[in-house]
Design an enzyme around this catalytic site. Structure first.
Site: not given
Length: 264
Positions: A47, A156
C-alpha cells in the site's frame, strides 16, 4: 520490461528507482517525462508503494494497477503471479469488459505559518496528520470548521483523512470505516486526553482547519511521509482536491468484501 517490449509496448521507470535497482539506463526517465508519456502506472509493492505512485503522478489522469508484493495489500488489486494476465486484460480494453476505473477522492493539504506566509501544499490519497514531535507529551490543536472554532484537542495528534484513508491510520485510532465511493472529510483524534474522543465526518464543502495553539511543536505528514514541522500559530487546512486517483479494477470483490478478507 522485456515482456512489454516483446508485445510492442515501452516500459519506463523514474531515474531514482532505476538507479537504485541497477536497471538498464534506457528505461530511466525524469518524473515529468514519465508522467507525460505514461498510459498506465504499475505499482510493484504494498500500500505504501501505491501511495507513492499516486504522489508521483501529481494528479495526472493516469490509471494505476497495484501488484501486491507487500504485506496487507489493501489498495493493490493483483497478486504477483497474476501480473501478466492483468496486463493482457488491460490491453484488451474496457470495452471488452476486462476492467473498470475506480476513482478515489484526494485532498489538498496546505500549510500557512503564524505570520500568514504560505509554506507548502500537498495532495494526499489517505490522510494528512498533525501529531506530536516529543514522546510523552501531547500537542494542543484548535480545530475550526467553516471559519468557526469547533473545539481544541489535547492529543497525540489529529488525522485528516479521505474515505480511502478511513481504513489506514484512522482505523487504528478507532475511526469509522467509510466506503471509498463517498466524498467526505474525516477528522479522527489520536489518543486524546479529553472526554470527547469521537471522529467527525464532514461534507467536503465544510472548510477544515487545524491550528497549533500550544507551545509544543508538531509535525505534519502526508500519506505517511514527513512534510513539515509546525510551531505555535501555524495552520493546516484540508479541502477536497479537484483531481482524483484512478485505480484499475478487474471486477469481482467489492469494497466490503476486500475489507473482510484483509482485516479478518
Amino acid at each position: 520490461a522485456a515482456w512489454l517490449s516483446e508485445r510492442g509496448h515501452e516500459a519506463l521507470v523514474t531515474e531514482v528507482d532505476g538507479a537504485a535497482h541497477g536497471l538498464l539506463e534506457h528505461l530511466n526517465v525524469a518524473r515529468a517525462e514519465m508522467i507525460a508519456k505514461a498510459d498506465l502506472v504499475v505499482s510493484l509493492g504494498g500500500d505504501g508503494t501505491m501511495l507513492r505512485a499516486v504522489q508521483l503522478l501529481q494528479g495526472a489522469p493516469v490509471p494505476v494497477i497495484g501488484v501486491n508484493v507487500g504485506l496487507l495489500g489493501y489498495l493493490t488489486e493483483v497478486e504477483p503471479d497474476g501480473l501478466s494476465a492483468a496486463l493482457e486484460r488491460w490491453f484488451a480494453g474496457p470495452q471488452a469488459g476486462q476492467w473498470e476505473i475506480d476513482e478515489r477522492m484526494l485532498v489538498d493539504v496546505s500549510l500557512t505559518r503564524a505570520d500568514g506566509t504560505p509554506a507548502g501544499c500537498w495532495t494526499a490519497l489517505n490522510e494528512g496528520v498533525v501529531e506530536k514531535l516529543e514522546s510523552g507529551h501531547s500537542v494542543r490543536l484548535q480545530v475550526s470548521i467553516d471559519g468557526t472554532p469547533f473545539t481544541s484537542y489535547a492529543a497525540d495528534g489529529l488525522i485528516l483523512s479521505t474515505p480511502t484513508g478511513s481504513t489506514a491510520y484512522s482505523l487504528s485510532a478507532r475511526g469509522p470505516v467509510m466506503s471509498p465511493r463517498l466524498r467526505a472529510l474525516l477528522l479522527t483524534p489520536v489518543s486524546p486526553h479529553m472526554l470527547f474522543d469521537r471522529s467527525l465526518v464532514l461534507d467536503p464543502s465544510e472548510a477544515l482547519e487545524v491550528e497549533v495553539i500550544g507551545h509544543r511543536a508538531a509535525a505534519l505528514s502526508i500519506d505517511g511521509q514527513p512534510a513539515a514541522t509546525l510551531g505555535e500559530g501555524d495552520k493546516v487546512a484540508v479541502s477536497p482536491s479537484a483531481k482524483v486517483a484512478r485505480f484499475v479494477r478487474f471486477g469481482g470483490r467489492r469494497f466490503h468484501q476486500i475489507l473482510k478478507a484483509k482485516f479478518g
